[in-house]
Write an enzyme that holds these catalytic residues in place. Structure first.
Site, PDB file in Angstrom:
ATOM      1  N   LYS A  52      -4.055   6.386  15.074  1.00 17.99           N
ATOM      2  CA  LYS A  52      -4.316   5.710  13.819  1.00 17.99           C
ATOM      3  C   LYS A  52      -5.590   5.694  13.393  1.00 17.99           C
ATOM      4  O   LYS A  52      -6.481   6.516  14.039  1.00 17.99           O
ATOM      5  CB  LYS A  52      -3.489   4.345  13.919  1.00 17.99           C
ATOM      6  CG  LYS A  52      -2.036   4.306  14.058  1.00 17.99           C
ATOM      7  CD  LYS A  52      -1.452   4.799  12.886  1.00 17.99           C
ATOM      8  CE  LYS A  52       0.150   4.911  13.176  1.00 17.99           C
ATOM      9  NZ  LYS A  52       0.660   5.580  11.783  1.00 17.99           N
ATOM     10  N   LYS A  80       0.804  -1.160   0.007  1.00 16.95           N
ATOM     11  CA  LYS A  80      -0.061   0.093   0.133  1.00 16.95           C
ATOM     12  C   LYS A  80       0.939   1.235   0.115  1.00 16.95           C
ATOM     13  O   LYS A  80       0.551   2.223  -0.744  1.00 16.95           O
ATOM     14  CB  LYS A  80      -0.804   0.074   1.308  1.00 16.95           C
ATOM     15  CG  LYS A  80      -2.067   0.996   1.482  1.00 16.95           C
ATOM     16  CD  LYS A  80      -2.988   0.262   2.248  1.00 16.95           C
ATOM     17  CE  LYS A  80      -2.824   0.679   3.708  1.00 16.95           C
ATOM     18  NZ  LYS A  80      -2.836   2.032   4.306  1.00 16.95           N
ATOM     19  N   SER A  81       1.826   1.508   0.983  1.00 21.43           N
ATOM     20  CA  SER A  81       2.683   2.641   0.978  1.00 21.43           C
ATOM     21  C   SER A  81       3.406   2.963  -0.392  1.00 21.43           C
ATOM     22  O   SER A  81       3.506   3.877  -0.926  1.00 21.43           O
ATOM     23  CB  SER A  81       3.814   2.489   2.062  1.00 21.43           C
ATOM     24  OG  SER A  81       3.187   2.323   3.333  1.00 21.43           O
ATOM     25  N   GLY A  94      -4.788   8.070   5.453  1.00 27.52           N
ATOM     26  CA  GLY A  94      -3.887   9.268   5.836  1.00 27.52           C
ATOM     27  C   GLY A  94      -2.885   9.459   4.992  1.00 27.52           C
ATOM     28  O   GLY A  94      -2.549  10.458   4.814  1.00 27.52           O
ATOM     29  N   ARG A 121      -5.504   2.377  18.598  1.00 25.61           N
ATOM     30  CA  ARG A 121      -5.138   0.880  18.588  1.00 25.61           C
ATOM     31  C   ARG A 121      -4.833   0.557  19.849  1.00 25.61           C
ATOM     32  O   ARG A 121      -5.031  -0.743  19.960  1.00 25.61           O
ATOM     33  CB  ARG A 121      -4.170   0.670  17.276  1.00 25.61           C
ATOM     34  CG  ARG A 121      -4.922   0.865  15.898  1.00 25.61           C
ATOM     35  CD  ARG A 121      -4.053   0.542  14.880  1.00 25.61           C
ATOM     36  NE  ARG A 121      -4.592   0.400  13.472  1.00 25.61           N
ATOM     37  CZ  ARG A 121      -4.058   0.676  12.263  1.00 25.61           C
ATOM     38  NH1 ARG A 121      -2.521   0.670  12.483  1.00 25.61           N
ATOM     39  NH2 ARG A 121      -4.748   0.851  11.146  1.00 25.61           N
ATOM     40  N   ARG A 127      -7.958  12.484  12.763  1.00 28.06           N
ATOM     41  CA  ARG A 127      -6.660  12.256  12.964  1.00 28.06           C
ATOM     42  C   ARG A 127      -5.826  13.609  12.968  1.00 28.06           C
ATOM     43  O   ARG A 127      -6.054  14.706  12.252  1.00 28.06           O
ATOM     44  CB  ARG A 127      -6.248  11.288  11.728  1.00 28.06           C
ATOM     45  CG  ARG A 127      -6.809  10.039  11.918  1.00 28.06           C
ATOM     46  CD  ARG A 127      -6.383   8.984  10.933  1.00 28.06           C
ATOM     47  NE  ARG A 127      -4.836   8.779  11.078  1.00 28.06           N
ATOM     48  CZ  ARG A 127      -4.488   7.726  10.306  1.00 28.06           C
ATOM     49  NH1 ARG A 127      -4.910   7.431   9.317  1.00 28.06           N
ATOM     50  NH2 ARG A 127      -3.050   7.417  10.605  1.00 28.06           N
ATOM     51  N   ARG A 152      -7.005  -2.947  10.303  1.00 26.35           N
ATOM     52  CA  ARG A 152      -5.962  -3.651  11.101  1.00 26.35           C
ATOM     53  C   ARG A 152      -6.413  -4.521  12.534  1.00 26.35           C
ATOM     54  O   ARG A 152      -6.242  -5.288  12.856  1.00 26.35           O
ATOM     55  CB  ARG A 152      -4.799  -3.143  11.298  1.00 26.35           C
ATOM     56  CG  ARG A 152      -4.074  -2.296  10.039  1.00 26.35           C
ATOM     57  CD  ARG A 152      -2.613  -2.320  10.070  1.00 26.35           C
ATOM     58  NE  ARG A 152      -2.389  -1.227   9.103  1.00 26.35           N
ATOM     59  CZ  ARG A 152      -1.858  -1.670   7.733  1.00 26.35           C
ATOM     60  NH1 ARG A 152      -1.984  -2.912   7.444  1.00 26.35           N
ATOM     61  NH2 ARG A 152      -1.562  -0.805   6.893  1.00 26.35           N
ATOM     62  N   ASP A 185       2.493  -0.687  11.916  1.00 25.86           N
ATOM     63  CA  ASP A 185       1.070  -1.280  11.548  1.00 25.86           C
ATOM     64  C   ASP A 185       1.092  -2.681  11.934  1.00 25.86           C
ATOM     65  O   ASP A 185      -0.137  -3.199  11.793  1.00 25.86           O
ATOM     66  CB  ASP A 185       1.211  -1.189  10.185  1.00 25.86           C
ATOM     67  CG  ASP A 185       1.045   0.110   9.456  1.00 25.86           C
ATOM     68  OD1 ASP A 185       0.603   1.128  10.289  1.00 25.86           O
ATOM     69  OD2 ASP A 185       1.413   0.568   8.298  1.00 25.86           O
TER      70      ASP A 185
HETATM   71  C1  S3P Z   1       2.514   4.996   6.058  1.00 24.93           C
HETATM   72  C2  S3P Z   1       3.267   5.433   7.301  1.00 24.93           C
HETATM   73  C3  S3P Z   1       2.607   5.178   8.612  1.00 24.93           C
HETATM   74  C4  S3P Z   1       1.716   4.069   8.756  1.00 24.93           C
HETATM   75  C5  S3P Z   1       0.836   4.221   7.488  1.00 24.93           C
HETATM   76  C6  S3P Z   1       1.453   4.187   6.004  1.00 24.93           C
HETATM   77  C7  S3P Z   1       3.124   5.537   4.910  1.00 24.93           C
HETATM   78  O1  S3P Z   1       2.099   6.341   9.131  1.00 24.93           O
HETATM   79  O2  S3P Z   1       1.454   3.589  10.051  1.00 24.93           O
HETATM   80  O3  S3P Z   1      -0.016   2.981   7.397  1.00 24.93           O
HETATM   81  O4  S3P Z   1       2.716   4.891   3.798  1.00 24.93           O
HETATM   82  O5  S3P Z   1       3.998   6.459   4.846  1.00 24.93           O
HETATM   83  P1  S3P Z   1       2.980   7.369  10.043  1.00 24.93           P
HETATM   84  O6  S3P Z   1       3.623   8.324   9.135  1.00 24.93           O
HETATM   85  O7  S3P Z   1       1.644   8.333  10.719  1.00 24.93           O
HETATM   86  O8  S3P Z   1       3.586   6.766  10.981  1.00 24.93           O
END
Ligand code: S3P
Length: 457
Positions: free
Chosen positions: A369, A19-20, A95, A373, A123, A415, A342
Site C-alpha cells: 500500500k 474517495k473510491s 494508486g 502497512r 507500488r 492511514r 484500508d
Molecule cells: C481502491 C481499492 C483498494 C484500496 C484503495 C482504493 C479502489 O486497493 O486499498 O485504497 O478505489 O479501488 P487495491 O485494489 O489495490 O486492493
C-alpha cells in the site's frame, strides 16, 4: 504533530465524500455524453489528482468546493476521445488514479505517460500491465513500476481475466479497458470479492454490467481451498462499445475515513458519536460488523440509497472494554480482508483494547500500500508499548494493554498517520507523529479539525 490524550469523544460528524466513489464518478463522467454534476466530491488530494489528470486529457472539469462539474467527451458512436496529453499525467500518491486511468487510456489511440510520487512509484503495476497487454495495449514501465507509458489501441481485444490478487483497482482497470474492447470482457474475482463501486457507477451511467457467481467452478471449491468459508467467486462482465450518458450524482461519505473516529470512540469509553451520511456499500462495510463483533455498540439508522450506493447514519456508544462476541472474532482473515483492507491499521490499534487481542492474517497486500502497512503498524505499536508479533501476511497484537505516548513516524502514509493519531488519544502521555499533518490530506484533509471538534479532554 503533537497529540494529547483525550477523555472521550462526543458529538456529530460528517466525513467527506468517498474517495473510491469520487474517482470513479469523475472518470466515468468524463467518458459520458453530456455534463455531470457531482455533489459531495471527495476533498482528498488523491481525487484532485484524478481531476487534474482528466484536465490533462482535455476534459472540462470545474470545481467549487465539493461540487464538481465534468463535461464528458463521449460521442454517439460509443468511442469517447480524449486529447493526447501534452505532458505526463501526475497521479501523485494515488494508486486508484494510476491503475484506473491506465485502463481508460489503453483504449485511446495515442500514447500517454502516468507518473506518481515516490511511494506510488514503488507500488506494483504489473497487475495492470499484464491484463492490458493481453488486451492489445502496450504498457512500458520501469521493471513493473511507474512511470507507465500507455500506448493505447482501439478497439482492444476482450479477455476473460482471472485476477491473481483481490484488487478492485485491477478489476476496475480491466473493466474500463473493456469499454473500448471488441466483445465481452470478463473479470473473475478471486475467492474474496472486492469493492464494486465501478460496477455500480457504470450502471448509473447506463452501462449494462453483469455480475454473477460461479457455481461449482469456483464457489464451493474456493471456499474449501481457503482458511475460512467465503462466498463463491464472482464474475463481472460487460460488452465493449457501451455508451455512457451523463447523470448527476451525490457521493456518500467515506466509510474508510469514518473508521478513524469510530476507532477512537472504541478506544475511549464513554464516547458517543453520530456520523452522518456514510457510504454503507456491503463490499466496504465489513469494518462495522468487525467493530460489532469486537464488542462495540454500533447502530445504523436512516439507511437509504445515494446514487446507486447504500448510505446511512452510524451511531456509536462505547461503554467499557472490548470483549469479542464469539471465540473467532479476534481473527481477521480470508474473504474479509479485501473488504476492510484500508481499515486494518486502525483495527490493529483497536486490537490493543480487545480482550484476547487481535490477529490479522492473509493480508499480504498491506505490504504494497502507500507504505508497508504491516511493518509501519508493528513498529508504531511497539513504540507505544504494545506486544506485537509480525507475520509475513499480518500481525497479532496482544490486548488489552494501555498504550504509552511515543515518538512515531507516519511513513508518509495517511492511514498510518490517522490510525496512530487515534492511538495517541487513548495513550498515557503525549505522542509526536512526524509528518502526520501533511499526509492526511491524501484522503482526509479535515481529519484533525473534525476530530478536535468532538474531543472532550
Ligand atoms: C481502491 C481499492 C483498494 C484500496 C484503495 C482504493 C479502489 O486497493 O486499498 O485504497 O478505489 O479501488 P487495491 O485494489 O489495490 O486492493
Amino acid at each position: 504533530m503533537l497529540i494529547k490524550p483525550a477523555r472521550r469523544l462526543r458529538g456529530r460528524l460528517r466525513v467527506p465524500g468517498d474517495k473510491s466513489v469520487s474517482h470513479r464518478a469523475a472518470m466515468l463522467a468524463a467518458l459520458a455524453e453530456g455534463r455531470t454534476r457531482i455533489e459531495n466530491f471527495s476533498s482528498s488530494a488523491d481525487c484532485a489528482s484524478t481531476l487534474e489528470a482528466l484536465r490533462g486529457l482535455g476534459v472540462g472539469v470545474e470545481r467549487d468546493g465539493s461540487v464538481v462539474v465534468v463535461e464528458g467527451v463521449g460521442r454517439g458512436d460509443g468511442a469517447p476521445r480524449f486529447r493526447p496529453p501534452p505532458a505526463p499525467l501526475d497521479c501523485g500518491n494515488s494508486g486508484t488514479t494510476m491503475r484506473l486511468l491506465a485502463g481508460l487510456l489503453a483504449a485511446q489511440p495515442f500514447a500517454s505517460v502516468l507518473t506518481g510520487d515516490e511511494s506510488l512509484s514503488a507500488r506494483p503495476m504489473r497487475r495492470v500491465i499484464d491484463p492490458l497487454g493481453r488486451m492489445g495495449a502496450r504498457v512500458e514501465s520501469v521493471e513493473g513500476h511507474a512511470p507507465l507509458r500507455v500506448e493505447g489501441r482501439r478497439p482492444l481485444g476482450a479477455i476473460r481475466y482471472e485476477m491473481p490478487v483481490a484488487s478492485a483497482q485491477v478489476k476496475s482497470c480491466v473493466l474500463l479497458a473493456g469499454l473500448g474492447a471488441e466483445g465481452r470482457t470478463e473479470v473473475v474475482e478471486p475467492r474474496a470479492q472486492t469493492r464494486d463501486h465501478t460496477e455500480r457507477m457504470l450502471r448509473w451511467f447506463g452501462v449494462r454490467v453483469e455480475t454473477r457467481e460461479l457455481a461449482g467452478e469456483g464457489g464451493a471449491e474456493g471456499a474449501r481451498e481457503g482458511s475460512v468459508e467465503g462466498p463463491g467467486r464472482v464474475v463481472v462482465s460487460l460488452e465493449g462499445g457501451a455508451r455512457l450518458t451523463a447523470r448527476d450524482l451525490t457521493v456518500p461519505g467515506d466509510i474508510s475515513s469514518a473508521a478513524f473516529p469510530l476507532a477512537a470512540a472504541a478506544l475511549l469509553p464513554g464516547s458517543e458519536l453520530e456520523l452522518e451520511s456514510v457510504g454503507l456499500n456491503p463490499t466496504r462495510a465489513a469494518v462495522l460488523e468487525t467493530f460489532r463483533s469486537l464488542g462495540l455498540a454500533l447502530e445504523v439508522t436512516d439507511a437509504r440509497e445515494e446514487s446507486n450506493e447504500p448510505a446511512g447514519r452510524i451511531r456509536v456508544r462505547s461503554v467499557g472494554g472490548l470483549t469479542p462476541a464469539t471465540h473467532g472474532a479476534g481473527v481477521i482473515r480470508g474473504a474479509l480482508v479485501p473488504q476492510l483492507i484500508d481499515e486494518l491499521p486502525a483495527l490493529a490499534v483497536v486490537g490493543t483494547r480487545v480482550e484476547g487481542g487481535l490477529e490479522i492474517r492473509e493480508a499480504r497486500e498491506l505490504r504494497v500500500k502507500e507504505s508497508d502497512r504491516i511493518a509501519a503498524t508493528v513498529a508504531n505499536l511497539r513504540a507505544m508499548g504494545a506486544e506485537v508479533e509480525e507475520f509475513e501476511d499480518g500481525l497479532r497484537v496482544a490486548g488489552p494493554v494501555r498504550l504509552r505516548g511515543a515518538r512515531l513516524k507516519s511513513y508518509g502514509d495517511h492511514r498510518i498517520a490517522m490510525a496512530f493519531a487515534v492511538a495517541a488519544l487513548s495513550a498515557e502521555g503525549e505522542t509526536e507523529i512526524e509528518g502526520a499533518e501533511e499526509c492526511v490530506a491524501v484522503s482526509f484533509p479535515e481529519f484533525f479539525q473534525l476530530l478536535e471538534s468532538v474531543i472532550e479532554r
